[in-house]
Design an enzyme around this catalytic site. Structure first.
Site, PDB file in Angstrom:
ATOM      1  N   GLU A 117     -23.601  14.595  15.043  1.00  0.00           N
ATOM      2  CA  GLU A 117     -22.312  14.643  14.338  1.00  0.00           C
ATOM      3  C   GLU A 117     -21.790  13.236  14.079  1.00  0.00           C
ATOM      4  O   GLU A 117     -21.842  12.379  14.961  1.00  0.00           O
ATOM      5  CB  GLU A 117     -21.288  15.441  15.176  1.00  0.00           C
ATOM      6  CG  GLU A 117     -19.983  15.704  14.432  1.00  0.00           C
ATOM      7  CD  GLU A 117     -19.007  16.574  15.218  1.00  0.00           C
ATOM      8  OE1 GLU A 117     -19.464  17.532  15.874  1.00  0.00           O
ATOM      9  OE2 GLU A 117     -17.802  16.295  15.179  1.00  0.00           O
TER      10      GLU A 117
ATOM     11  N   ASP B 263     -24.787  16.184  20.686  1.00  0.00           N
ATOM     12  CA  ASP B 263     -23.347  15.899  20.694  1.00  0.00           C
ATOM     13  C   ASP B 263     -23.100  14.842  21.768  1.00  0.00           C
ATOM     14  O   ASP B 263     -22.927  15.163  22.939  1.00  0.00           O
ATOM     15  CB  ASP B 263     -22.572  17.193  21.015  1.00  0.00           C
ATOM     16  CG  ASP B 263     -21.080  16.963  21.078  1.00  0.00           C
ATOM     17  OD1 ASP B 263     -20.578  16.112  20.323  1.00  0.00           O
ATOM     18  OD2 ASP B 263     -20.407  17.626  21.889  1.00  0.00           O
TER      19      ASP B 263
ATOM     20  N   ASP C 210     -20.284  21.722  24.801  1.00  0.00           N
ATOM     21  CA  ASP C 210     -21.093  20.577  24.343  1.00  0.00           C
ATOM     22  C   ASP C 210     -22.415  21.051  23.739  1.00  0.00           C
ATOM     23  O   ASP C 210     -22.854  20.553  22.702  1.00  0.00           O
ATOM     24  CB  ASP C 210     -21.386  19.619  25.501  1.00  0.00           C
ATOM     25  CG  ASP C 210     -20.120  19.097  26.138  1.00  0.00           C
ATOM     26  OD1 ASP C 210     -19.483  18.224  25.552  1.00  0.00           O
ATOM     27  OD2 ASP C 210     -19.761  19.607  27.208  1.00  0.00           O
TER      28      ASP C 210
END
Lengths: 182, 182
Positions: free
Chosen positions: A67, A7, A139
């Site tokens: 992502e 991330d 996170d």
């Protein structure tokens, strides 16, 4: 297979490593790369690059999952996030990892069952699916969720490719338009 | 000193290397890294990373200069440019180069004498200042202009720092908030 989820962010980049045998998931590692705010930009990106390469060396994943970004902030933030994401993807590609990208919708659907899940729901489901004693930090949880999404989706995509439903990607070679070198 | 200027872009990344002895400028090399459009994102960023590291190995610059981005396009383009820029900055930092960033205004003022210069004026002045036989291509010209800007500004900044007018930058060490490794 062992999957590294990432991330990316310029201040904090989360990472999470899991293993999947196609049925069960197993937690391997997770954490957050905290980037000092007072360095210049290239030094900050190097922190992401170096630490993420170190994570790859330490955990030897087979695949990486990141992502896909949904751009809804101001242009300045988008540019900063883009640069952090560029550094993270470079670290993964530089480690010869095949990188897969998933939308937030895919990840939430895959982990929680609905695309409308809140951050805390994602954290709780990551804790449940990986049988952790406590919920991971935000996170790291997002990174682990991304890895879980790949563990769920990759075998399906593989089967579709085997059956000729999904086409294999083609790649042209790189050209370097040179330059008069002295 | 030998300076590498870079104009990052996801489709085309320009680079230009010059030498400066404080008075005269000398052209060393320039070119464009053309990134194939049909690969996935991490593969495209790796093309920038690898080729720019190769340029550094081939030309051994002492400093790198990159244009600061003025965000005026749509968010999607900004994100793509950010990622390309992240890859370029990673390549420079990964080669242990100190990276300096300049605004388009600084570069145009430094090369053409006015911040309102057109692209063709920049190309013509780069050709003139480096005594080239022809104008370099747009991406390479922008990269060379950025290097020329550093050649003009760096000695002045150095003198200001020596006189205590500009403070030296401080850097905190990196923290890696780890994770439970199995």
């Amino acid at each position: 297979m062992r999957i590294l989820g990432v991330d990316p962010g310029l201040r904090r980049t989360g990472f999470g490593v899991i293993e999947s045998d196609g049925v069960r998931l197993r937690y391997v590692a997770s954490g957050t790369i905290v980037v000092p705010a007072d360095s210049d930009l290239s030094a900050r990106l190097k922190v992401i690059l170096d630490n993420l390469r170190q994570v790859v060396r330490d955990t030897s994943p087979d695949f990486a999952a990141v992502e896909k970004v949904f751009v809804n902030t101001n242009p300045h933030s988008t540019l900063l996030l883009g640069q952090a994401r560029g550094a993270a993807l470079c670290a993964l590609a530089d480690s010869s990892l095949s990188v897969h990208e998933y939308t937030a919708l895919q990840i939430k659907k895959s982990v929680v069952g609905t695309g409308r899940a809140a951050k805390t729901q994602v954290q709780a489901m990551v804790q449940h699916l990986l049988a952790l004693n406590g919920a991971p930090a935000a996170d790291a949880a997002d990174a682990l969720a991304c890895a879980i999404c790949h563990a769920h989706i990759a075998p399906l995509a593989e089967r579709l490719r085997d059956n000729g439903v999904l086409a294999a990607s083609s790649r042209r070679p790189t050209r370097l338009r040179g330059g008069r070198f002295s």
